[in-house]
Design an enzyme around this catalytic site. Sequence first.
Site, PDB file in Angstrom:
ATOM      1  N   HIS A 114       0.885  -1.126   0.049  1.00 22.50           N
ATOM      2  CA  HIS A 114       0.018  -0.033  -0.188  1.00 22.50           C
ATOM      3  C   HIS A 114       0.783   1.256   0.075  1.00 22.50           C
ATOM      4  CE1 HIS A 114       0.542   0.625   4.343  1.00 22.50           C
ATOM      5  NE2 HIS A 114       0.269  -0.708   4.523  1.00 22.50           N
ATOM      6  N   ASP A 116      -0.448   4.412   0.674  1.00 18.00           N
ATOM      7  CA  ASP A 116      -0.901   5.180   1.856  1.00 18.00           C
ATOM      8  C   ASP A 116      -0.091   5.173   3.218  1.00 18.00           C
ATOM      9  OD1 ASP A 116      -2.321   2.953   2.222  1.00 18.00           O
ATOM     10  OD2 ASP A 116      -3.575   4.060   3.614  1.00 18.00           O
ATOM     11  N   ASP A 147       6.455   1.004   6.367  1.00 17.37           N
ATOM     12  CA  ASP A 147       5.231   0.865   6.392  1.00 17.37           C
ATOM     13  C   ASP A 147       4.382   1.563   5.287  1.00 17.37           C
ATOM     14  OD1 ASP A 147       2.669  -0.242   6.507  1.00 17.37           O
ATOM     15  OD2 ASP A 147       2.381   0.322   8.641  1.00 17.37           O
ATOM     16  N   GLU A 186      -4.911   1.336   2.875  1.00 13.89           N
ATOM     17  CA  GLU A 186      -5.002   0.125   3.938  1.00 13.89           C
ATOM     18  C   GLU A 186      -4.733   0.786   5.437  1.00 13.89           C
ATOM     19  OE1 GLU A 186      -3.181  -2.748   6.453  1.00 13.89           O
ATOM     20  OE2 GLU A 186      -2.411  -0.864   6.278  1.00 13.89           O
ATOM     21  N   GLU A 187      -4.234   1.895   5.518  1.00 15.64           N
ATOM     22  CA  GLU A 187      -4.237   2.608   6.798  1.00 15.64           C
ATOM     23  C   GLU A 187      -5.464   3.266   7.180  1.00 15.64           C
ATOM     24  OE1 GLU A 187      -1.970   1.629   8.410  1.00 15.64           O
ATOM     25  OE2 GLU A 187       0.086   1.708   7.528  1.00 15.64           O
ATOM     26  N   HIS A 453       3.758   3.127  12.241  1.00 17.08           N
ATOM     27  CA  HIS A 453       2.668   3.844  12.962  1.00 17.08           C
ATOM     28  C   HIS A 453       3.065   5.069  14.043  1.00 17.08           C
ATOM     29  CE1 HIS A 453      -0.451   0.879  11.464  1.00 17.08           C
ATOM     30  NE2 HIS A 453       0.244   1.122  10.724  1.00 17.08           N
TER      31      HIS A 453
HETATM   32 ZN   LIG Z   1       1.063  -1.530   6.295  1.00 14.69          ZN
END
Ligand SMILES: [Zn+2]
Length: 485
Positions: A114, A116, A147, A186-187, A453
């Site tokens: 992903h 995003d 990520d 995705e997030e 994150h």
């Molecule tokens: Zn991810």
Amino acid sequence: MTDEQGTPARENTDTSSAREAGIRESLAAAFPATVADLTDLVRIPSVSWSAFDPASVAASAKAVATLFEATGVFESVEVKQAVADAASGELGQPAVLATRKARNGRPTVLLYAHHDVQPPGDVADWQSPPFEPTVRGDRLYGRGAADDKAGVVSHLAAVRALAEQYDEDGGDGLDLGLVVFIEGEEEFGSRSFADFLEQNRDALAADVIIVADSDNWNVDTPSLTISLRGNVTFRLTVSTLDHASHSGMFGGAAPDAMLAMIRLLATLHGPDGSVAVAGLTESGEQVPDSPDALADFARDAALLPGVTPIGSGPLLSRLWAKPAITVTGIDAPSVENASNTLLPKVSVRLSARIAPGQDAREALAALEAHIHAHVPFGAHVEITDTDTGQPFLVDTSGWAVTAAKQAMADGWGVEPMETGIGGSIPFIADLVRVFPDAQILVTGVEDPDTRAHSPNESLHLGVFKRAILAETLLLSLLAGSPIPE
Ligand SMILES: [Zn+2]
């Protein structure tokens, strides 16, 4: 390559070892450019949450599409959206879809990542600005550096290196089918994922799906993620009184909602903190264990001095194979605004992780039954805003799993670990539902220090290099032989 009977043949060993050497060489030469592609993407603040500017996500989708187009490998590269909310018709964030058809009996591989990212949080907590990719030591820092923009670029680098090998053959090249699906939200709950799968079912159909959005055991040891916990979340509201009343006049006889809620929540766990809800199951999968596991965990999870882990059994079984229940929010007056009243109504957000192998709806039913059976004082309970995500458990006997483990061992020089993840990737359940026959390989570029994150998210550049090599070797293995019977 076709033999005299016209059936597709497996490559001979000389061809495949020459190809492996070529892959190693071309990846090493391309690595600085690969890191540069990644840093360009990290500079785009593609936060997919609704409060952030969607123009950045659109710019990031366009940049990703341009990169895959430039490989020359794909017959079609598109930026596409699907419906996120059926009621309003609202579209989800743009995804990139690129396809190349398989030939001569070779399999088709879908590469997922992903583009995003999560919001950066408080910029003051970052040592270098979140969207200015910065190398310190072995690591590249920035929001999305790992990520999952590193997942995006590892697919890109693998496809490029593979194509280069087949170009050099002078023949008509690569027979492997490829689909690249780079999601844009995705997030933000993959809201349009299910509709995207429905709309593009034919284009996305694959024999093997590589989801590059997970973790490695450590910076030297790769992991193949073979299980993920599912999740069940809901709002739980407990009411005991028609309106608030004076805690002096009525307290001691009238049950307030907070008391009822506290007593109800306390029934969810046993004395050691293990989940005590009948009907929530454990998966019983084997987990690696070491005498230091508890101490290491206490450090990684930042437990305060004297605070002990909860649950029982090997530490990793608590995270991978057993359920967990957490209260993640509460609606009640703040301490500052507290007055001497009995609260009539209290709500909490309850978030449960459920073990691989259990159906998420069955787990929700078990939680509901437990709550109704344990509510004290005849209090009224309401369960609303429910959300479920299915857990995931790989069948490790598949041919693609065997190939992936071989490629990881060759790429990293170390046998991979089969690991679980305590978290959830709910869209994997959608993939399993729409493509029940595809083999799903969950790999990734993260390591225990990545801090996805969180502030100071980073990618270990050695892990990045090894993960790209392993993926390219896997694609080369899959390209080299027809789909096994
Ligand atoms: Zn991810």
